[in-house]
Design a protein around this motif. Structure first.
Motif, PDB file in Angstrom:
ATOM      1  N   ASP A  97     -18.896   1.704   4.521  1.00  0.00           N
ATOM      2  CA  ASP A  97     -19.763   1.509   4.655  1.00  0.00           C
ATOM      3  C   ASP A  97     -20.107   0.381   3.400  1.00  0.00           C
ATOM      4  OD1 ASP A  97     -22.739   0.846   5.068  1.00  0.00           O
ATOM      5  OD2 ASP A  97     -23.568   3.071   5.259  1.00  0.00           O
ATOM      6  N   ASP A  98     -21.064   0.455   2.725  1.00  0.00           N
ATOM      7  CA  ASP A  98     -21.459  -0.228   0.950  1.00  0.00           C
ATOM      8  C   ASP A  98     -21.073   0.880   0.639  1.00  0.00           C
ATOM      9  OD1 ASP A  98     -24.415  -1.413   2.464  1.00  0.00           O
ATOM     10  OD2 ASP A  98     -24.310  -0.020   0.073  1.00  0.00           O
ATOM     11  N   ALA A  99     -20.752   0.856  -0.832  1.00  0.00           N
ATOM     12  CA  ALA A  99     -20.109   0.924  -1.933  1.00  0.00           C
ATOM     13  C   ALA A  99     -21.913   1.307  -2.675  1.00  0.00           C
ATOM     14  CB  ALA A  99     -19.678   0.975  -3.448  1.00  0.00           C
ATOM     15  N   SER A 100     -22.964   0.787  -2.149  1.00  0.00           N
ATOM     16  CA  SER A 100     -24.488   0.603  -3.217  1.00  0.00           C
ATOM     17  C   SER A 100     -24.814   1.835  -3.268  1.00  0.00           C
ATOM     18  CB  SER A 100     -24.870  -0.323  -2.234  1.00  0.00           C
ATOM     19  OG  SER A 100     -25.401   0.325  -1.295  1.00  0.00           O
ATOM     20  N   GLU A 101     -25.889   2.117  -4.436  1.00  0.00           N
ATOM     21  CA  GLU A 101     -26.363   3.355  -4.324  1.00  0.00           C
ATOM     22  C   GLU A 101     -26.803   4.191  -3.317  1.00  0.00           C
ATOM     23  OE1 GLU A 101     -28.941   4.930  -7.913  1.00  0.00           O
ATOM     24  OE2 GLU A 101     -27.668   2.492  -8.360  1.00  0.00           O
ATOM     25  N   ALA A 117     -26.936   3.462   0.516  1.00  0.00           N
ATOM     26  CA  ALA A 117     -25.645   3.685   0.885  1.00  0.00           C
ATOM     27  C   ALA A 117     -24.849   4.589   1.036  1.00  0.00           C
ATOM     28  CB  ALA A 117     -24.921   2.367   1.826  1.00  0.00           C
ATOM     29  N   PHE A 118     -24.477   5.204  -0.396  1.00  0.00           N
ATOM     30  CA  PHE A 118     -23.290   6.083  -0.280  1.00  0.00           C
ATOM     31  C   PHE A 118     -24.390   7.617  -0.969  1.00  0.00           C
ATOM     32  CE2 PHE A 118     -20.645   9.123  -3.241  1.00  0.00           C
ATOM     33  CZ  PHE A 118     -19.230   8.509  -2.224  1.00  0.00           C
ATOM     34  N   ALA A 119     -25.593   7.266  -0.910  1.00  0.00           N
ATOM     35  CA  ALA A 119     -26.319   8.059  -1.246  1.00  0.00           C
ATOM     36  C   ALA A 119     -26.493   8.873   0.556  1.00  0.00           C
ATOM     37  CB  ALA A 119     -27.614   7.802  -1.300  1.00  0.00           C
ATOM     38  N   LYS A 120     -26.894   8.196   1.541  1.00  0.00           N
ATOM     39  CA  LYS A 120     -27.020   8.704   2.844  1.00  0.00           C
ATOM     40  C   LYS A 120     -25.112   9.723   3.150  1.00  0.00           C
ATOM     41  CE  LYS A 120     -29.857   4.799   4.125  1.00  0.00           C
ATOM     42  NZ  LYS A 120     -30.035   3.804   5.163  1.00  0.00           N
ATOM     43  N   THR A 121     -24.017   8.010   2.930  1.00  0.00           N
ATOM     44  CA  THR A 121     -22.995   9.168   2.702  1.00  0.00           C
ATOM     45  C   THR A 121     -22.569  10.256   2.637  1.00  0.00           C
ATOM     46  OG1 THR A 121     -21.979   7.013   3.392  1.00  0.00           O
ATOM     47  CG2 THR A 121     -20.039   8.082   2.485  1.00  0.00           C
ATOM     48  N   VAL A 122     -23.442  10.338   0.682  1.00  0.00           N
ATOM     49  CA  VAL A 122     -23.338  12.099   0.383  1.00  0.00           C
ATOM     50  C   VAL A 122     -23.704  12.954   1.102  1.00  0.00           C
ATOM     51  CG1 VAL A 122     -23.510  12.994  -1.370  1.00  0.00           C
ATOM     52  CG2 VAL A 122     -22.613  11.009  -1.931  1.00  0.00           C
ATOM     53  N   TRP A 126     -18.597  10.322  -8.594  1.00  0.00           N
ATOM     54  CA  TRP A 126     -17.991   9.963  -7.215  1.00  0.00           C
ATOM     55  C   TRP A 126     -17.283   8.201  -7.727  1.00  0.00           C
ATOM     56  CZ3 TRP A 126     -22.463  12.228  -5.991  1.00  0.00           C
ATOM     57  CH2 TRP A 126     -21.758  13.756  -4.648  1.00  0.00           C
ATOM     58  N   VAL A 127     -15.894   7.830  -7.660  1.00  0.00           N
ATOM     59  CA  VAL A 127     -16.105   6.557  -8.080  1.00  0.00           C
ATOM     60  C   VAL A 127     -15.216   6.495  -6.415  1.00  0.00           C
ATOM     61  CG1 VAL A 127     -14.470   4.891  -8.536  1.00  0.00           C
ATOM     62  CG2 VAL A 127     -14.567   6.603  -9.892  1.00  0.00           C
ATOM     63  N   VAL A 128     -16.364   4.936  -5.107  1.00  0.00           N
ATOM     64  CA  VAL A 128     -16.177   4.586  -4.067  1.00  0.00           C
ATOM     65  C   VAL A 128     -15.955   3.272  -4.361  1.00  0.00           C
ATOM     66  CG1 VAL A 128     -19.032   4.970  -4.464  1.00  0.00           C
ATOM     67  CG2 VAL A 128     -17.741   4.536  -1.975  1.00  0.00           C
ATOM     68  N   VAL A 129     -14.991   3.040  -2.827  1.00  0.00           N
ATOM     69  CA  VAL A 129     -14.188   1.630  -3.045  1.00  0.00           C
ATOM     70  C   VAL A 129     -14.597   1.481  -1.794  1.00  0.00           C
ATOM     71  CG1 VAL A 129     -12.116   2.434  -3.160  1.00  0.00           C
ATOM     72  CG2 VAL A 129     -12.822   0.048  -3.540  1.00  0.00           C
ATOM     73  N   GLU A 130     -15.047   0.585  -1.282  1.00  0.00           N
ATOM     74  CA  GLU A 130     -15.649  -0.278   0.774  1.00  0.00           C
ATOM     75  C   GLU A 130     -13.705  -0.406   0.957  1.00  0.00           C
ATOM     76  OE1 GLU A 130     -20.064  -2.349  -1.131  1.00  0.00           O
ATOM     77  OE2 GLU A 130     -17.826  -3.454   0.026  1.00  0.00           O
ATOM     78  N   SER A 131     -14.581  -0.271   1.962  1.00  0.00           N
ATOM     79  CA  SER A 131     -12.636  -0.626   3.113  1.00  0.00           C
ATOM     80  C   SER A 131     -12.690  -2.042   4.085  1.00  0.00           C
ATOM     81  CB  SER A 131     -12.142   0.941   4.023  1.00  0.00           C
ATOM     82  OG  SER A 131     -13.009   0.827   4.715  1.00  0.00           O
ATOM     83  N   ASN A 132     -14.170  -2.885   3.556  1.00  0.00           N
ATOM     84  CA  ASN A 132     -14.108  -3.671   4.275  1.00  0.00           C
ATOM     85  C   ASN A 132     -14.322  -4.832   2.649  1.00  0.00           C
ATOM     86  OD1 ASN A 132     -14.255  -3.553   6.594  1.00  0.00           O
ATOM     87  ND2 ASN A 132     -15.833  -1.941   6.247  1.00  0.00           N
ATOM     88  N   ALA A 133     -13.445  -6.153   3.013  1.00  0.00           N
ATOM     89  CA  ALA A 133     -13.990  -7.166   2.275  1.00  0.00           C
ATOM     90  C   ALA A 133     -15.617  -7.185   1.988  1.00  0.00           C
ATOM     91  CB  ALA A 133     -13.487  -8.830   3.192  1.00  0.00           C
ATOM     92  N   HIS A 162     -20.888   6.381  -9.435  1.00  0.00           N
ATOM     93  CA  HIS A 162     -22.153   6.902  -9.142  1.00  0.00           C
ATOM     94  C   HIS A 162     -22.285   8.473  -9.280  1.00  0.00           C
ATOM     95  CE1 HIS A 162     -23.457   3.620  -6.917  1.00  0.00           C
ATOM     96  NE2 HIS A 162     -22.313   3.876  -5.506  1.00  0.00           N
ATOM     97  N   ARG A 163     -23.569   9.811  -9.804  1.00  0.00           N
ATOM     98  CA  ARG A 163     -23.891  10.673  -9.889  1.00  0.00           C
ATOM     99  C   ARG A 163     -24.630  11.001  -9.093  1.00  0.00           C
ATOM    100  NH1 ARG A 163     -27.453  11.864 -13.278  1.00  0.00           N
ATOM    101  NH2 ARG A 163     -28.862  10.565 -14.224  1.00  0.00           N
TER     102      ARG A 163
END
Length: 299
Positions: free
Chosen positions: A183-187, A189-194, A222-229, A236-237
């Protein structure tokens, strides 16, 4: 509840050895919150390597400097070769580029046995770009300037007697967990992933063990990096209210584990009504959708 294999903070512990040890892990905590039956199946069945985790593992190695490195499938465009059935092959892939030939499968088996992660050339390029993104992020780079990778922790919870284990990606002034996301590394989007993947429970599980060992509570990021360009990185915390909820969930996991060990019973789902048949209630999003569709509508 079990013989203590290790106690406290342990550096440079072999990863396969760590995963073979007894005790409640963060993955086990997430499984048992789903149901004790899911946890029991998890610990009873051998866990095979999952190719979908290869990219994340390879990024960990590139960024943290420890772990399994990658091995590129020979594809006729590089210097890689593979000895197979008495021949030296510079291409083991099928004509369409698939990893479906006998030679490609033999290459995978051999490299995994050597502790390497076999990947196609393009995925190897993406792994490098993702790692470069993390190391180019000023916040992530600053956090990684001091500390140690892959730090194992072991402690016994005095309230339940549960022996716990955890393995931090990075331990310095703060605890870091490196994640990759499709997905993306924004707050947002990543909150949903968390919360979908139980990373909050993982955090609280690690925090609890660290506190038992040291008497201290350090920030966990969390240091999160996207797998897509363009392979963006975010740091984030967890919010304070969300952290309180995570701690309660981790405590519930320990209590369920203790009850299972004591009783030998690992039940499945429990209905909210307490009866044998569950009653389905609409989730909030469905109620809101209904209101949007029909509020003020006329028959």
């Amino acid at each position: 509840m079990t013989d203590v294999a290790y106690d406290g903070i342990v550096y440079d512990l072999d990863e396969p050895l760590y995963h073979s040890l007894p005790g409640l892990s963060s993955t086990g905590a997430k499984k048992i919150l789903r149901s004790p039956a899911h946890f029991h199946h998890y610990i009873s069945q051998p866990q095979e390597p999952k190719p979908e985790f290869d990219q994340g593992s390879a990024v960990h190695t590139k960024v943290l400097g420890v772990g399994a490195d990658i091995a590129i499938y020979p594809d006729g465009t590089g210097d890689e070769v593979f000895e197979f059935e008495g021949k030296e092959l510079d291409n083991v892939l099928a004509s369409n580029g698939a990893v479906s030939t006998k030679a490609a499968k033999a290459f995978e088996v051999e490299k995994r046995a050597e502790g390497l992660i076999p990947v196609k050339r393009e995925k190897g390029r993406v792994v490098n770009l993702m790692a470069e993104s993390v190391l180019a992020d000023p916040t992530a780079r600053r956090l990684l300037e001091s500390g140690a990778p892959e730090v194992s922790m072991f402690a016994t919870d005095p309230a339940t007697g549960v022996y716990e284990r955890g393995r931090l990606d990075w331990l310095g002034r703060m605890a870091l967990d490196l994640k990759t996301t499709s997905d993306d590394a924004s707050e947002e989007a990543f909150a949903k992933t968390v919360f979908r993947l139980g990373y909050d429970v993982q955090l609280a599980h690690y925090e609890h063990i660290y506190h038992l060992i040291t008497g201290e509570t350090i920030p966990y990021l969390w240091v999160v990096v996207e797998s897509n360009a363009p392979y963006l990185t975010g740091v984030h915390r967890l919010g304070e209210d969300e952290l309180l909820m995570a701690r309660r969930r981790a405590k519930e996991a320990r209590e369920r584990y203790a009850r299972g060990i004591e009783s030998g019973e690992w039940p499945g789902y429990k209905t909210r009504s307490g009866g044998p048949i569950g009653i389905l209630r609409a989730p909030v999003w469905n109620v809101n959708q209904y209101i949007d569709e029909f509020e003020g509508a006329h028959a």
